[in-house]
Structure formats: C-alpha cells, structure tokens
Design a protein around this motif. Structure first.
Motif, PDB file in Angstrom:
ATOM      1  N   ASP A 152      28.981 107.363  21.967  1.00 45.26           N
ATOM      2  CA  ASP A 152      27.898 106.994  21.048  1.00 45.26           C
ATOM      3  C   ASP A 152      27.340 108.153  20.232  1.00 45.26           C
ATOM      4  O   ASP A 152      26.345 107.971  19.519  1.00 45.26           O
ATOM      5  N   GLU A 153      28.005 109.296  20.302  1.00 48.12           N
ATOM      6  CA  GLU A 153      27.762 110.361  19.319  1.00 48.12           C
ATOM      7  C   GLU A 153      29.064 111.118  19.138  1.00 48.12           C
ATOM      8  O   GLU A 153      29.608 111.670  20.102  1.00 48.12           O
ATOM      9  N   TRP A 154      29.558 111.107  17.906  1.00 49.07           N
ATOM     10  CA  TRP A 154      30.745 111.903  17.597  1.00 49.07           C
ATOM     11  C   TRP A 154      30.698 112.276  16.117  1.00 49.07           C
ATOM     12  O   TRP A 154      29.974 111.667  15.340  1.00 49.07           O
ATOM     13  N   GLY A 155      31.495 113.275  15.756  1.00 47.42           N
ATOM     14  CA  GLY A 155      31.576 113.680  14.356  1.00 47.42           C
ATOM     15  C   GLY A 155      31.511 115.190  14.233  1.00 47.42           C
ATOM     16  O   GLY A 155      31.444 115.913  15.227  1.00 47.42           O
ATOM     17  N   THR A 156      31.534 115.654  12.989  1.00 44.83           N
ATOM     18  CA  THR A 156      31.484 117.100  12.745  1.00 44.83           C
ATOM     19  C   THR A 156      30.043 117.588  12.777  1.00 44.83           C
ATOM     20  O   THR A 156      29.109 116.830  12.458  1.00 44.83           O
ATOM     21  N   TRP A 157      29.882 118.839  13.167  1.00 46.95           N
ATOM     22  CA  TRP A 157      28.552 119.455  13.161  1.00 46.95           C
ATOM     23  C   TRP A 157      28.708 120.845  12.557  1.00 46.95           C
ATOM     24  O   TRP A 157      29.255 121.740  13.187  1.00 46.95           O
ATOM     25  N   PHE A 158      28.233 120.978  11.317  1.00 49.51           N
ATOM     26  CA  PHE A 158      28.354 122.255  10.607  1.00 49.51           C
ATOM     27  C   PHE A 158      26.958 122.829  10.362  1.00 49.51           C
ATOM     28  O   PHE A 158      25.947 122.239  10.759  1.00 49.51           O
ATOM     29  N   ALA A 159      26.915 123.979   9.665  1.00 51.39           N
ATOM     30  CA  ALA A 159      25.622 124.582   9.305  1.00 51.39           C
ATOM     31  C   ALA A 159      24.927 123.682   8.285  1.00 51.39           C
ATOM     32  O   ALA A 159      25.596 123.000   7.500  1.00 51.39           O
ATOM     33  N   VAL A 160      23.591 123.696   8.293  1.00 49.34           N
ATOM     34  CA  VAL A 160      22.880 122.887   7.294  1.00 49.34           C
ATOM     35  C   VAL A 160      23.120 123.480   5.909  1.00 49.34           C
ATOM     36  O   VAL A 160      23.430 124.664   5.766  1.00 49.34           O
ATOM     37  N   GLU A 161      22.988 122.648   4.890  1.00 42.50           N
ATOM     38  CA  GLU A 161      23.153 123.129   3.515  1.00 42.50           C
ATOM     39  C   GLU A 161      22.085 124.172   3.217  1.00 42.50           C
ATOM     40  O   GLU A 161      20.918 124.010   3.615  1.00 42.50           O
ATOM     41  N   PRO A 162      22.485 125.270   2.524  1.00 43.26           N
ATOM     42  CA  PRO A 162      21.532 126.347   2.248  1.00 43.26           C
ATOM     43  C   PRO A 162      20.256 125.803   1.610  1.00 43.26           C
ATOM     44  O   PRO A 162      20.296 124.934   0.730  1.00 43.26           O
TER      45      PRO A 162
END
Ligand code: AHR
Length: 492
Positions: free
Chosen positions: A295-305
């Motif tokens: 119930d949680e999946w996906g990419t996790w990147f840095a937040v947009e500047p």
C-alpha cells in the motif's frame, strides 16, 4: 530480436483491479489544492473536489483509494474532521511541513470523493496515537445502520444512510512513524484493535495489518506468527530510491544513465520482496488466505528546488514511467498473492500521476502507464515468458524486456511490454498459443529517459497509437522504441 511466448489457454489467477490502487495523504499539496479546493474555489469543482482531477482518475479507472495516511494516519483523530467546517479543530501537521491542518477535508469529504471517483474507500486507522475506542467508533460512524450514538452523530452531520467501507488498515508503519513498536508488541496491539472493528449489517470488513518495510523479514515473521488468524491482509512498503541510504535523495530530473539503470534495478527488487515475504507468510498461512497489500510504493527523489521539503513534491520523468511499468508487470505476475497496491501518491506528492499548479493540471508519464495497463483489471493472468538479454551496468544489470499478459472477460488478450533501454529500440516477436494474432492493435508511451511533462509542455508525453505491427496467424512482430511502455491488445 527478443521472443515473447504467451499462452492464452494457460490461465492463472484473476488480477485484482485493486493492484491499480492509489494513495492520498494529508501531505503537501496532495489532498489540499491537488484534489480538494473547497466549494468556494474558482477552480471548477463538485462539492470541493477538482473536476479535472476526478475526471482524469476516473479515466484510468482508479479502483481503490487509501486515506488519510501514511504517517499522518497515526496522528489523525477523525472526530476533528466532521461537523460544521467552521467549528472543526485546526491542528499542526507535525509530520509533513508543520503546516496548519484545518480539517476541512474529513470523513464525509473522503466518502464523497470516493463516490465521485466510483472507487472503494480504504481507511487507515490510528494506532500510534489513537485508541481502540476511537477506531471502533469510526467504523460505527461510517457503517452502522440503525440506532447508535455514532449513527446518530453521522445523521446529525447530514448522512442518514450508512456507508460501506470494506478496507480498514490497523495502523501505518508502526515499526516507525506509527509508534516505533517492536513486531511482537504490534502484533498484540493489532489483535486488540482488530477485535473492535466490527462488521455491521452487510458491511464485511477486510482487516489489514501493518506489514514490513522492504527487507524487514523479521517483522513479517513475528506479526504473522502472532496475528495471522486475525487479519485478511498484511501490507508491504517499498520505495525505489537510487541514493545511498534513506537520507541520500537524488534529483527527480537530473540523472545520468548509471543512476537511471540503478533506479530500474532497484525497482525490480519488488519481485524478490514479494516472493520472500510471501514465502514467510505461507508458513503461517499455507492456504494463502492472507493477501499481500503493497500500500505504498513508487519512486522517492529529492523535492523540487525551492519547494517545502516536508511536501515531497517531485517531478516525474520517463524513468518513473519505466519504474511503474516494471512494477505493475511484477504485481500482475504475483496476482495469486498481491491483492492490492497503492502508488504513493496520487497528486503532487512523490510518484504522482497528476501534478497541479493553481488551476492548471497535467498528467505525468506514470499516469499514462496506468492508462496502458487498465485492461488488466479483473482479467485472467495468463502464462507469458520473455527471452531477454542483460542491459544496464555491471553493478546494476536488468533484463532488456518485461512482460505480463491477461485475458479479459470480453475474451481480449492484453500484453504490457516494457523496453527499459535508455537508447536502444527493441525488435520483439510475440508467439501466441490459444489465440489468433490477426486482430492486434497497440498503444505506446515513449521518450527520452529524462523527458517529462511540465506546465509549459503538458502533453509532450502521452499515449499514442502504434501501428507498425505485423500480425500473422500465431505471431506478432514489432519494434519497441527505446524507453517505452506498450500495450498490445488482441481480439479473438
Ligand atoms: O508516502 C510518504 C510517507 O512514506 C508515508 O506517510 C509513510 O507511510 C511512508 O514512510
């Protein structure tokens, strides 16, 4: 040339449409602005829900929506979010950016959203900072049809008729933000909470226990050992992050080929995770009664500047589309165990399918992958096998083709193919058994690995018809563009 073999006669499990589920938390601009703008907004809305977002989600046939979190779930007290809006308590969303949560989106609004989306609600209750009574009353408030204190309160708030809510999560990430519990302790607490989640009338509850993060097999082992008989499903959370550890978040848009392949290599670990957790679960549940819910999946990147670090807002490129395509093929192939999955998160947060900016809205490459996979909902998974070569890097290899196939109730076959190569087109021959190949059509999403949709070019990436296919009686020949997800459909 890659060969793919599909046997339409070899039917396996039915693919639960809930595998294509989504997740919306009170986090950043997911609920507020992204989905809910309020009735007085100039942005076109129905009862406060953005019409453009609802329409887009209906188009991909969103089957189920998980709410209100996430980590927020274990801080959420549902009674703060009912009754006249001007009287609702304002609180601090301590976990996500320290912003004011005015509770204007609460239980009634969530149920209205699910009505508009025509999807199943999945409510995650508060274990970390809540009480058994609080969760038990929430179930009564939503689903009890008769005379009771909570049913009366619901009627006073404008909803006479009980709702149906099947899916209830008992806590979220209780090994972490949901209370830092040990598995032994959580398993006992789970049993206690689950006891008081009652079935009222026709509403038969599907009890969901908090499962492990990625490779924490000990959690699965211990929770199953103590609580397997009391649950219908156990969750699994896995985020795909190409950095070196949790705190090393890399850019969503600026990456080279090495990081591209590393990301996809990590996405493919989902297969191993499901297999290993499922094997542990089988020891305590040999009949496989207990389902797996990712119930949680996906990419996790840095937040947009320049954006709030607590809002987890990231852009979405063709790399995200590859992660989605590879992962959804994995879920399909595990349809015998995976009964639901929820991408994190629906709008403006992490691997979102939709981004908004004021009144503007765009569909991300990930959205289009869900569109390409939608014919798998409720279809019978059938045997498929791809002969592959290894691509990527020495450290992060991956097969150069991924596939899954299903036959729907209309008798049509759907195959979804992913060519993850950043730069090489892929000639493919699909050999079919049990079906004539002559009435074949295809749709495709492709682009450069860093390509994305933004508000200057919101339609740069979209699904297009793909006509360059040759269909003979038992085979189909085509060449996939690089970095592409394709749907091939064959009518009987
Ligand atoms: O999706 C963002 C957060 O990731 C969720 O709130 C939490 O459950 C997980 O750690």
């Amino acid at each position: 040339m890659n060969h793919v073999f599909i046997n339409a006669n070899e039917k396996k499990s039915v693919i639960n449409p809930n595998i294509y589920g989504h997740f919306a938390e009170h986090l950043g601009r997911c609920i507020y602005n992204g989905i809910f703008v309020g009735e007085n907004s100039e942005i076109p809305n129905e009862k406060g829900m953005r019409k453009d977002v609802v329409e887009a989600l209906r188009h991909i046939k969103i089957p189920v929506l998980r709410w209100p979190g996430g980590c927020f779930a274990d801080e959420y007290h549902w009674k703060d979010g009912i009754g006249p809006k001007e009287k609702r308590k304002k609180m601090v969303n301590t976990h996500w950016g320290g912003v004011v949560e005015d509770n204007s989106f609460g239980t009634h609004e969530f149920m209205e959203l699910c009505r508009q989306l025509d999807c199943e609600p999945y409510i995650n209750g508060n274990v970390g900072s809540g009480t058994v009574q609080e969760m038990s009353e929430w179930v009564e408030y939503l689903t009890f049809d008769g005379t009771s204190p909570m049913a009366q309160l619901r009627a006073e708030n404008g909803q006479e008729q009980a709702w149906r809510v099947k899916y209830w999560g008992v806590g979220n990430e209780n090994w972490g933000c949901g209370g830092n519990m040990r598995p032994e302790y959580y398993a006992d607490v789970y049993r206690q909470f689950a006891t008081y989640i009652r079935n009222y009338g026709e509403n038969k509850i599907y009890r969901i226990a908090c499962g492990a993060p990625d490779f924490n097999y000990d959690w699965t082992e211990k929770v199953m050992q103590t609580a397997a008989h009391h649950m219908d499903a156990l969750t699994l959370h896995y985020y795909c992050m190409p950095g070196e550890g949790w705190h090393d978040k890399l850019s969503a848009t600026e990456f080279d080929e090495e990081i591209y392949y590393k990301t996809l290599h990590k996405a493919l670990l989902m297969d191993e995770l499901i297999t290993n957790h499922a094997n542990i679960m089988s020891r305590y549940d040999p009949a496989h009664r207990v389902g797996i819910i990712v119930d949680e999946w996906g990419t996790w990147f840095a937040v947009e500047p320049g954006t709030n670090p607590g809002f987890l807002f990231q852009q979405n490129t063709m790399r995200d589309a590859m992660v989605a395509g590879l992962t959804l093929n994995i879920f399909n192939r595990h349809a015998n165990r995976v009964v639901m999955a929820n991408l994190a998160q629906t709008v403006n947060v992490l691997q979102a399918v939709i981004l908004t900016e004021g009144e503007k809205m765009l569909l991300t490459p990930t959205y289009h992958v869900f569109d390409l996979f939608k014919h798998h909902h409720d279809a019978h998974l059938v045997h498929s096998y791809a002969q592959t070569q290894s691509i990527g890097t020495e450290k992060f290899p991956l097969p150069n083709l991924s596939v899954s196939a299903s036959v729907g109730t209309d008798g049509k076959l759907t195959a979804t193919l992913v060519n993850p190569s950043a730069d090489k087109a892929l000639p493919v021959t699909l050999f079919l058994t049990g079906m004539e190949a002559k009435n074949a059509s295809a749709r495709v999403l492709s682009g450069g690995m860093r390509d994305l949709n933004d508000f200057d070019a919101p339609q740069k990436l979209k699904v297009s018809p793909f006509d360059d296919i040759k269909a003979a009686s038992d085979k189909i020949t085509l060449t996939m563009p690089p970095c592409a997800v394709m749907e091939v459909r064959i009518s009987p």
